[in-house]
Design an enzyme around this catalytic site. Sequence first.
Site, short mmCIF file in Angstrom:
data_model
loop_
_atom_site.label_atom_id
_atom_site.label_comp_id
_atom_site.label_asym_id
_atom_site.label_seq_id
_atom_site.Cartn_x
_atom_site.Cartn_y
_atom_site.Cartn_z
N ASP A 151 59.58 90.24 9.08
CA ASP A 151 60.67 90.59 9.99
C ASP A 151 60.19 91.76 10.82
O ASP A 151 60.76 92.85 10.79
CB ASP A 151 61.96 90.94 9.21
CG ASP A 151 63.18 91.03 10.11
OD1 ASP A 151 63.05 90.73 11.31
OD2 ASP A 151 64.25 91.42 9.62
N ASN A 206 67.22 93.07 18.78
CA ASN A 206 66.60 93.85 17.71
C ASN A 206 67.38 95.16 17.49
O ASN A 206 68.52 95.30 17.93
CB ASN A 206 65.11 94.12 17.97
CG ASN A 206 64.30 94.04 16.69
OD1 ASN A 206 64.65 94.66 15.68
ND2 ASN A 206 63.23 93.26 16.70
N HIS A 250 71.18 93.82 17.82
CA HIS A 250 71.46 92.67 18.70
C HIS A 250 72.68 92.86 19.61
O HIS A 250 73.45 91.91 19.84
CB HIS A 250 71.63 91.41 17.86
CG HIS A 250 70.38 90.94 17.19
ND1 HIS A 250 69.12 91.23 17.67
CD2 HIS A 250 70.19 90.19 16.06
CE1 HIS A 250 68.21 90.68 16.86
NE2 HIS A 250 68.83 90.06 15.88
N HIS A 283 67.43 83.82 19.90
CA HIS A 283 67.28 83.97 18.45
C HIS A 283 67.29 82.60 17.75
O HIS A 283 67.91 82.45 16.70
CB HIS A 283 68.42 84.85 17.93
CG HIS A 283 68.09 85.58 16.66
ND1 HIS A 283 67.87 84.94 15.46
CD2 HIS A 283 67.95 86.91 16.41
CE1 HIS A 283 67.63 85.84 14.52
NE2 HIS A 283 67.67 87.05 15.08
N TYR A 299 66.40 79.71 15.38
CA TYR A 299 65.73 79.48 14.10
C TYR A 299 65.17 78.06 14.11
O TYR A 299 65.93 77.09 14.26
CB TYR A 299 66.70 79.58 12.94
CG TYR A 299 67.23 80.94 12.56
CD1 TYR A 299 66.92 81.50 11.32
CD2 TYR A 299 68.09 81.64 13.40
CE1 TYR A 299 67.45 82.72 10.94
CE2 TYR A 299 68.62 82.86 13.03
CZ TYR A 299 68.30 83.40 11.80
OH TYR A 299 68.83 84.60 11.42
N GLU A 350 61.06 85.71 18.32
CA GLU A 350 61.90 86.34 19.34
C GLU A 350 61.01 87.16 20.27
O GLU A 350 60.57 88.25 19.92
CB GLU A 350 62.94 87.24 18.67
CG GLU A 350 63.81 86.52 17.65
CD GLU A 350 64.41 87.50 16.65
OE1 GLU A 350 65.15 88.41 17.08
OE2 GLU A 350 64.13 87.35 15.44
#
Length: 379
Positions: free
Chosen positions: A280, A108, A134, A208, A210, A344
């Site tokens: 987000d 983050n 990150h 991370h 997806y 996450e």
Amino acid sequence: MISYVAFALLSVFFLNCQSKTEDTQTMKPTITKEAYGTLADGQSADLYTLTNADSMVVQITNYGGIITKWMAPDKNGQMADVVLGFDSLSAYVKNNPFFGALVGRYGNRIAKGSFTLDGKTYPLVTNNGPNHLHGGTVGFDKKIWKAEEIQGDSTVGLKLTYTSADMEEGYPGKLDVTVTYTLTNSGELKIDYLATTDKPTVVNLTNHCYFNLTGMKRDVLAHEVSIKADSLVAVDATLIPIGKLIPVEGTPFDFRTPKPIGARIDETSDEQIKMGGGYDHCWVINRADESMLKVATVTDPESGRTLEVSTTEPGVQFYTGNFLNGAVSGKGVTYTKRMGFCLETEHYPDSPNQPQFPSVVLRPGETYNTSTIFRMTVK
């Protein structure tokens, strides 16, 4: 009255069913290794295939600890890949928006690319607008990790280790990191994170991945989500926390009962939705201690595939692929906006600059130790 022949046929059928059940229960999961390619500096990457007793497959490369594939069944037993990714190492090197990757040293954002620890300020690269994201330009997602295969009777795993040098990407302290992926016969992928340091530093590791539970047939807006959180970390226009938590009640962020991702994602009248261009944000988990807790569930109603997320972490960043724009593709799919979602598990964004948040400071003699479980099931 049942005939002798019919009885015999039924007996054979039930014996076969029993045998298959016993085979599944006693079958050992497996792990195999193959070459995955070579980086520009000559380092080689490998690809590991973990398969459990029910033929669920998870592939992981030691380049960035990336989960490249996860084959999972739908309610009819049809297998499909449920994670976004690419078809080759070179594509991950060239294009990767952190698909499937281990993220560190700090997952983050950190505001304005700096933090102060014990009175000393440490400058970091600003690689996300005015902020640090990150772990920097060459974070843990772009490193070759040392890999060790782990074979058990009912589990199979991959242990990854990496030593981050003092001041790598601006972070103080030599950090020794171990991340272990374990696939179980019950469809769980457990990720254990361990780290030690020789100087005070900050650490916030996560994965991370997806996900798209349709198998990439369509976007994720119809996926139904529940998150065990009464509040979230409020952010500004650059997605940096403004120092307060806000309740989810009455907002598009209320997933305390299951709701489709797309139900309120475009309500730009909500200031926080507008800031993130959708979801987000970091949800603050309702928890009494640091024990393992199921914090989120996502279901694709059509396929029945369901992802359950449990963690020891205090927060979870729920991200809905708002920045995917069709510029990259892989696995025969063009990755357009909201083609995937991330959960996450982590400490809150910008915690090094927010003393009221749970601490991310790691000191010599201490051990950073967190765990997360992604469990794939069917409804």
